[in-house]
Design a protein around this motif. Structure first.
Motif, PDB file in Angstrom:
ATOM      1  N   TYR A   1    -104.061  67.001  16.076  1.00  0.00           N
ATOM      2  CA  TYR A   1    -103.898  67.510  14.712  1.00  0.00           C
ATOM      3  C   TYR A   1    -103.154  68.846  14.711  1.00  0.00           C
ATOM      4  O   TYR A   1    -102.291  69.073  13.866  1.00  0.00           O
ATOM      5  CB  TYR A   1    -105.257  67.654  14.031  1.00  0.00           C
TER       6      TYR A   1
ATOM      7  N   GLN B   1     -99.780  63.310  10.031  1.00  0.00           N
ATOM      8  CA  GLN B   1    -100.487  64.588   9.994  1.00  0.00           C
ATOM      9  C   GLN B   1    -101.687  64.514   9.058  1.00  0.00           C
ATOM     10  O   GLN B   1    -102.760  65.013   9.377  1.00  0.00           O
ATOM     11  CB  GLN B   1     -99.531  65.710   9.565  1.00  0.00           C
TER      12      GLN B   1
ATOM     13  N   LEU C   1     -99.448  68.091  15.401  1.00  0.00           N
ATOM     14  CA  LEU C   1     -98.822  67.469  14.231  1.00  0.00           C
ATOM     15  C   LEU C   1     -98.660  68.458  13.082  1.00  0.00           C
ATOM     16  O   LEU C   1     -97.639  68.445  12.383  1.00  0.00           O
ATOM     17  CB  LEU C   1     -99.643  66.263  13.774  1.00  0.00           C
ATOM     18  N   SER C   2     -99.635  69.330  12.890  1.00  0.00           N
ATOM     19  CA  SER C   2     -99.545  70.317  11.808  1.00  0.00           C
ATOM     20  C   SER C   2     -98.417  71.308  12.046  1.00  0.00           C
ATOM     21  O   SER C   2     -97.625  71.580  11.142  1.00  0.00           O
ATOM     22  CB  SER C   2    -100.869  71.077  11.659  1.00  0.00           C
TER      23      SER C   2
END
Length: 162
Positions: free
Chosen positions: A88, A123, A91-92
């Motif tokens: 995460y 995301q 992806l962020s």
């Protein structure tokens, strides 16, 4: 050892960081008026995710399981959270960098490529998994059995030794 009052404070900080992350994900598309505003919001969001990662590992290090040398047991129990949180975060940051690069000079135009849309979907999906796994982990880390010697821990220690 993590005291109850300290755990409440740590839990409150973690939930506040998660709520900010949720709000930033929910409303980031609505505030593209000036390019600096989403930039600051994204930086704070990414720093909040990093703080949550640091806090969760500090809580791991504070458990009796970690201090007794059963790191493998602790990592095995929370592997999902560690992986989802790392994915995460990557992806962020990727999404934030990409959208800021596309929209920095074109604030009046709606810029949305198919690759950005795919990254957006991944995301947000990872965000849902992150909220679930992270919340479950921080509530599991409130279990007093993790912070003291117990019969359960001794059984786990002997099971691992075999």
């Amino acid at each position: 050892m993590l005291q109850t009052s300290n755990y409440s404070l740590v839990l409150a900080v973690q939930f506040l960081l998660m709520i900010y992350d949720l709000l930033a994900n929910s409303f980031s598309e609505l505030i593209f008026t000036e390019p600096v505003i989403p930039l600051i919001m994204f930086i704070i969001q990414d720093i909040g995710i990093l703080f949550n990662i640091i806090i969760i590992f500090l809580m791991f290090f504070n458990t009796f399981i970690f201090q007794a040398g059963l790191v493998k047991l602790l990592i095995h129990r929370f592997t999902g959270t560690i992986l989802v949180t790392g994915i995460y975060f990557v992806l962020s940051v990727s999404f934030h960098v990409w959208i800021q690069n596309l929209r920095w000079w074109n604030m009046r135009r709606y810029v949305w490529t198919s690759g950005l849309q795919a990254l957006f979907v991944f995301q947000r999906f990872a965000a849902v998994l992150y909220y679930y796994f992270y919340k479950r982990t921080i509530l599991c880390l409130g279990d007093p059995r993790l912070y003291e010697d117990s019969e359960w821990l001794r059984n786990e220690f002997f099971r691992v030794r075999k």
